[in-house]
Design an enzyme around this catalytic site. Structure first.
Site, PDB file in Angstrom:
ATOM      1  CE  LYS A 187      -3.740  -2.245   2.589  1.00 22.83           C
ATOM      2  NZ  LYS A 187      -4.947  -2.225   1.796  1.00 22.83           N
ATOM      3  CG  HIS A 245      -2.135  -7.292   7.352  1.00 20.21           C
ATOM      4  ND1 HIS A 245      -1.291  -7.820   6.410  1.00 20.21           N
ATOM      5  CD2 HIS A 245      -3.374  -7.742   7.013  1.00 20.21           C
ATOM      6  CE1 HIS A 245      -1.986  -8.553   5.546  1.00 20.21           C
ATOM      7  NE2 HIS A 245      -3.253  -8.524   5.894  1.00 20.21           N
TER       8      HIS A 245
HETATM    9  C1  BG6 Z   1      -6.333  -9.952   4.511  1.00 20.23           C
HETATM   10  C2  BG6 Z   1      -7.169 -10.690   5.509  1.00 20.23           C
HETATM   11  O1  BG6 Z   1      -4.975 -10.251   4.674  1.00 20.23           O
HETATM   12  O2  BG6 Z   1      -6.516  -8.557   4.694  1.00 20.23           O
HETATM   13  C3  BG6 Z   1      -8.633 -10.313   5.391  1.00 20.23           C
HETATM   14  O3  BG6 Z   1      -7.023 -12.082   5.293  1.00 20.23           O
HETATM   15  C4  BG6 Z   1      -8.788  -8.817   5.480  1.00 20.23           C
HETATM   16  O4  BG6 Z   1      -9.409 -10.932   6.398  1.00 20.23           O
HETATM   17  C5  BG6 Z   1      -7.851  -8.135   4.496  1.00 20.23           C
HETATM   18  O5  BG6 Z   1     -10.144  -8.501   5.189  1.00 20.23           O
HETATM   19  C6  BG6 Z   1      -7.872  -6.639   4.689  1.00 20.23           C
HETATM   20  O6  BG6 Z   1      -7.163  -6.057   3.632  1.00 20.23           O
HETATM   21  P1  BG6 Z   1      -7.462  -4.572   3.190  1.00 20.23           P
HETATM   22  O7  BG6 Z   1      -6.440  -4.301   2.152  1.00 20.23           O
HETATM   23  O8  BG6 Z   1      -8.869  -4.549   2.689  1.00 20.23           O
HETATM   24  O9  BG6 Z   1      -7.290  -3.756   4.431  1.00 20.23           O
END
Ligand code: BG6
Length: 501
Positions: A187, A245
């Site tokens: 991102k 994350h």
């Molecule tokens: C993924 C998860 O890694 O990230 C999901 O497995 C989650 O559960 C997603 O919804 C969120 O990604 P973003 O980019 O929409 O914040």
């Protein structure tokens, strides 16, 4: 069209599990966007492998339809589409069928390509089978150029399984061939964390325990678990978001300046952050974390089911967690980092807020200040990507009252467009051989070491039921207690300015 570039440098892009959701929603749209912008480093040949009884033509038809849906009304660039699917091949096979991999090898050898990138876009249960088959058929060295493998998360389900997976991949691929994806690193606003910190001299002198009171990192989602219930129920938010994350965002906020903006220099600094995470075991892990599950409620005006009703049986899988963690090094000693993430919260909002300490003496009469200092730097990772700095300003007129105001950088206003999808950057980097935005083996190990201790403590607690929060709320009372006992409040802002009444 991309095909005018040197054919000798052609690359086969092999997607295992091409019929699945990720390929439809992220991988093919990202490759299509890269072709449309002519960003690819050379000719690319798509090769799909999955169980469906498709062929090259049906693959093309399927994605023509699906891309049109993804583009939501924007016209499809037919030239780019044809270029991406020119010569596309499909191998229909079960992943534990050696014949399928023999056919894959023949396919690769028949294409005018020198390099190959394998992408594991399958459920994690079949990663090992695919890797073994790739090794057994020497597909890691089937072509004269480079070969790389991209591995999606989840990368293991705890420390032991992640180490085991690593050992098995390393039997076939060396570390520099392995690209472990954490799409948050792709991102733009996440990359902006390092740019803000290290391209500007004004923040770094303040970036330590002398000036920072605490940091909050939040990944809030309004969506539920949807069709991924089987995976999610065995993962929970700790494996789905926290281990990867959230800890990656923590690394970027807390790391030291790398000696160079190069993959290993950056990753060397990230691993140091994970290594100084104060371990949380047993009671300490319980006291410093909070987990909960969403019940029925209302999100975006719509009534939604509770998690247990979605799963169809009683379960203690957490859909929300919050944690207070510490980094035991000179820069961060004593500064708490509060991390939280949940599904079915009121909105989709990923934010990092750095809360500075108060001025040593209060000379002014503040309004709208509830015990907290006004200086706060907020990274809006999504949506409304940007960065805000809030500080105190005098309210105009015959008053000496001070109120918090914000200096705002908004990605869309400044650059006239939203940042590109994370997968575009990550796929391009993998094709260009730049692993900076991928997680290295030692990072995965350190992140799992920390996370597995929390998982162990939770397991020992043997809870029969988790606290519940109504879908559409910011979580139950216990999550407030985790931060309030430190005299602080959870912060979430949608960017609007705070005004005195
Ligand atoms: C993924 C998860 O890694 O990230 C999901 O497995 C989650 O559960 C997603 O919804 C969120 O990604 P973003 O980019 O929409 O914040």
């Amino acid at each position: 069209m991309a095909r005018t570039k040197d054919q000798a440098d052609g690359t086969a892009f092999v997607i295992f599990g091409i019929s699945g959701d990720l390929a439809h929603r992220k991988l093919i749209p990202a490759l299509y966007a890269l072709v449309a912008q002519d960003f690819l480093p050379g000719p690319l040949y798509l090769v799909g492998m999955a169980r469906r009884k498709w062929n090259g033509d049906s693959l093309r038809d399927e994605f023509h339809k699906s891309l049109n849906e993804t583009l939501e009304g924007q016209p499809l660039d037919e030239d780019a589409f044809q270029s991406l699917f020119h010569g596309a091949c499909y191998v229909s096979a079960d992943f534990n069928d050696p014949q399928g991999f023999a056919r894959l090898k023949e396919t690769l050898e028949s294409l005018p390509v020198k390099n190959v990138l394998y992408y594991l876009s399958t459920p994690p249960e079949v990663y090992e089978t695919i890797i073994e088959q790739l090794g057994a058929h020497q597909l890691d060295k089937a072509l004269p150029g480079w070969s790389r493998i991209v591995v999606e998360k989840p990368y293991g389900e705890d420390l032991d399984s992640a180490l085991d997976l690593d050992r098995k991949i390393h039997r076939v691929f060396s570390e520099d061939q392995i690209y472990r994806i954490d799409h948050y690193l792709g991102k733009d606003t996440v990359q902006n964390i390092l740019v803000l910190r290290f391209a500007n001299a004004i923040f770094e002198p303040l970036w330590n325990n002398h000036y920072i009171d605490h940091v909050q990192i939040m990944v809030a989602e309004s969506i539920g678990v949807g069709s991924r219930i089987n995976y999610y129920d065995s993962a929970g938010v700790i494996r789905d978001i926290f281990q990867n994350h959230l800890l990656q965002l923590l690394c970027l906020v807390a790391m030291e300046v790398p000696v160079a903006f190069q993959s290993n220099s950056v990753r060397d600094e990230k691993i140091k952050v994970l290594d100084v995470l104060r371990p949380m075991r047993g009671k300490t892990a319980i006291q410093n974390t909070f987990r909960a599950q969403y019940g029925a409620g209302k999100v975006d005006g719509e009534r939604v089911k509770g998690y247990v009703d979605e799963v169809g049986h009683a379960t203690t899988t957490e859909t929300y967690m919050a944690a207070r963690v510490y980094l035991d090094n000179w820069r961060w000693a004593g500064v708490p980092f509060y991390l939280r993430s949940g599904k079915r919260l009121p909105e989709r909002l990923t934010q990092i807020s750095v809360h500075f300490k108060a001025a040593p003496i209060f000379l002014f009469d503040w309004c709208n200040i509830t015990g907290e200092a006004p200086n706060r730097l907020v990274f809006n990772i999504q949506p409304d990507e940007g960065i805000n700095l809030s500080f105190g300003a005098k309210i105009p007129g015959q008053t000496d009252q001070i109120t918090p105001v914000a200096m705002q950088f908004d990605y869309k206003t400044t650059f006239g467009q939203e940042p590109p999808e994370a997968y575009q950057r990550l796929l391009l980097d993998a094709l260009n051989g730049d692993p900076m935005l991928f997680t290295r083996s030692d990072e995965v190990r350190a992140a799992w070491t920390f996370t597995t201790r929390i998982l162990d403590a939770w397991r020992e607690q043997e809870l029969k039921k988790l606290p519940e929060y109504p879908a559409g709320s910011w979580g139950p009372k216990g999550t407030e207690d985790l931060i309030r006992r430190d005299g602080r409040e959870w912060f979430q802002s949608t960017g609007e300015q705070e005004n005195c009444d």
